[in-house]
Design an enzyme around this catalytic site. Sequence first.
Site, PDB file in Angstrom:
ATOM      1  N   GLY A  16       0.558  -1.147  -0.187  1.00 29.93           N
ATOM      2  CA  GLY A  16      -0.300  -0.237   0.316  1.00 29.93           C
ATOM      3  C   GLY A  16       0.918   1.229   0.177  1.00 29.93           C
ATOM      4  N   ALA A  27      15.128  10.259  -1.326  1.00 29.30           N
ATOM      5  CA  ALA A  27      16.486  10.411  -0.621  1.00 29.30           C
ATOM      6  C   ALA A  27      17.527   9.575  -1.130  1.00 29.30           C
ATOM      7  CB  ALA A  27      16.156  10.275   0.849  1.00 29.30           C
ATOM      8  N   GLY A 109       5.037  -6.853   3.680  1.00 25.42           N
ATOM      9  CA  GLY A 109       5.011  -8.555   3.171  1.00 25.42           C
ATOM     10  C   GLY A 109       5.838  -7.857   2.287  1.00 25.42           C
ATOM     11  N   ASP A 132      -0.089   1.822   8.744  1.00 24.05           N
ATOM     12  CA  ASP A 132      -0.209   1.206  10.115  1.00 24.05           C
ATOM     13  C   ASP A 132       0.476   1.527  10.644  1.00 24.05           C
ATOM     14  OD1 ASP A 132      -2.179   0.282   7.923  1.00 24.05           O
ATOM     15  OD2 ASP A 132      -0.924  -1.929   8.020  1.00 24.05           O
ATOM     16  N   LYS A 219     -23.813  14.051  28.145  1.00 29.72           N
ATOM     17  CA  LYS A 219     -23.130  14.424  26.994  1.00 29.72           C
ATOM     18  C   LYS A 219     -23.869  13.750  25.568  1.00 29.72           C
ATOM     19  CE  LYS A 219     -19.054  12.128  25.155  1.00 29.72           C
ATOM     20  NZ  LYS A 219     -18.228  13.554  24.501  1.00 29.72           N
ATOM     21  N   GLN A 257      -7.069   8.010   3.871  1.00 25.80           N
ATOM     22  CA  GLN A 257      -5.980   7.771   4.824  1.00 25.80           C
ATOM     23  C   GLN A 257      -4.474   7.545   4.040  1.00 25.80           C
ATOM     24  OE1 GLN A 257      -8.204   5.885   8.218  1.00 25.80           O
ATOM     25  NE2 GLN A 257      -9.200   5.333   6.867  1.00 25.80           N
TER      26      GLN A 257
HETATM   27  O1  F6P Z   1      -1.068  -1.522   4.392  1.00 27.64           O
HETATM   28  C1  F6P Z   1      -1.923  -0.687   4.404  1.00 27.64           C
HETATM   29  C2  F6P Z   1      -3.050  -0.394   4.128  1.00 27.64           C
HETATM   30  O2  F6P Z   1      -3.828   0.737   3.501  1.00 27.64           O
HETATM   31  C3  F6P Z   1      -4.466  -1.543   5.777  1.00 27.64           C
HETATM   32  O3  F6P Z   1      -4.441  -0.141   6.201  1.00 27.64           O
HETATM   33  C4  F6P Z   1      -5.552  -1.869   4.635  1.00 27.64           C
HETATM   34  O4  F6P Z   1      -5.727  -2.600   5.362  1.00 27.64           O
HETATM   35  C5  F6P Z   1      -4.568  -2.052   3.038  1.00 27.64           C
HETATM   36  O5  F6P Z   1      -3.774  -1.073   3.449  1.00 27.64           O
HETATM   37  C6  F6P Z   1      -5.659  -1.693   1.661  1.00 27.64           C
HETATM   38  O6  F6P Z   1      -5.430  -2.260   0.916  1.00 27.64           O
HETATM   39  P1  F6P Z   1      -5.796  -1.621  -0.581  1.00 27.64           P
HETATM   40  O7  F6P Z   1      -4.630  -0.614  -0.461  1.00 27.64           O
HETATM   41  O8  F6P Z   1      -5.288  -3.567  -1.642  1.00 27.64           O
HETATM   42  O9  F6P Z   1      -6.899  -2.448  -0.865  1.00 27.64           O
END
Ligand code: F6P
Length: 325
Positions: A16, A27, A109, A132, A219, A257
């Site tokens: 990812g 760099a 990985g 992550d 709350k 994200q």
């Molecule tokens: O490892 C980064 C990440 O964004 C994980 O948080 C998420 O489970 C996974 O990659 C999603 O992978 P993909 O972009 O292959 O769907």
Amino acid sequence: METKKAKRIGVLTSGGDAPGMNAAIRAVVRSALHGGMQVMGVHHGYNGLINGDIVEMNVRSVSEILHRGGTILYTARCKEFRTHEGVLKAKENCEKFGIDGLVVIGGDGSFRGARDLSIEGIPCVGIPGTIDNDISCSDYCIGFDTALNTAVEAVDRLRDTSQSHDRCNVVEIMGHGAGHLALEVGIACGASAIWVNEIEFSPDKDIVDRIMTTGKTGKHHFIVIVGEGITDVHALAKYIEEKTGVESRATVLGHIQRGGTPTAKDRVMATQLGNYAVGLLEKGIGNRVVVIKEDHVEDFDILEALKMKKSINQKLYEVAKTINI
Ligand code: F6P
């Protein structure tokens, strides 16, 4: 492991993408050129190594990328590289293109791939790059700070609407089974509940009861953070609404994200790690992961790194439970 000094190194991003990967590539390229080495950019992760999708990079190849999210080298999760045949094809291409050292920017990985290629005789150095933040031997992984800030900004927006409607908003945070990002988002956003894989959790006790109890103190709106892959957040929102009577909605933040301009922290970390990784290959040292330990850059055995498991900051979780009421 000492090998002969690298003359021409390759660099690839794998798995990812993470904001700050470009800063790391920059760099690596400029540090290697400075050290008199040549640099080959490998496209689409290990796929590029298998297919020979490899280009020479120069000082200008990495101009204007420091502030850009994503990766100019592209990335992929490569199934073929998990086979011995795939690794051998990659090794052949390393030899064909004269690559005698490789920098791999990615998550665990990707490091498994780097280990396999190292065993075949191509020295590899891994740089932790994953939102992550789950590489056990490193306190920090490139991309985490940016993803954290992106998620916090998104949850702050949800909080506005949650407050206006007296609702509960359940938010799913990425993490691939690891709760580091979810936990810190929960802390930074003052979430009423943070559900991560690593910590025992009961939706009835830790969400429903908590909403009922804190509701009695005045709350009226609630944020619940859930790590990716734990449960269906839409079903959970429905359950919370049924049990508490508080109208509830769910949001999956997803790949939002992973994108965007890297924060200054990610750029600084990536620059240090990239420079250090090249320094190792320059000295003929391979099969290492470059890590951050107590604000210092160090290197770690790649085989050992893969055996370790990163634990969650339990103390931080307890603090959140005390304060987020
Ligand atoms: O490892 C980064 C990440 O964004 C994980 O948080 C998420 O489970 C996974 O990659 C999603 O992978 P993909 O972009 O292959 O769907």
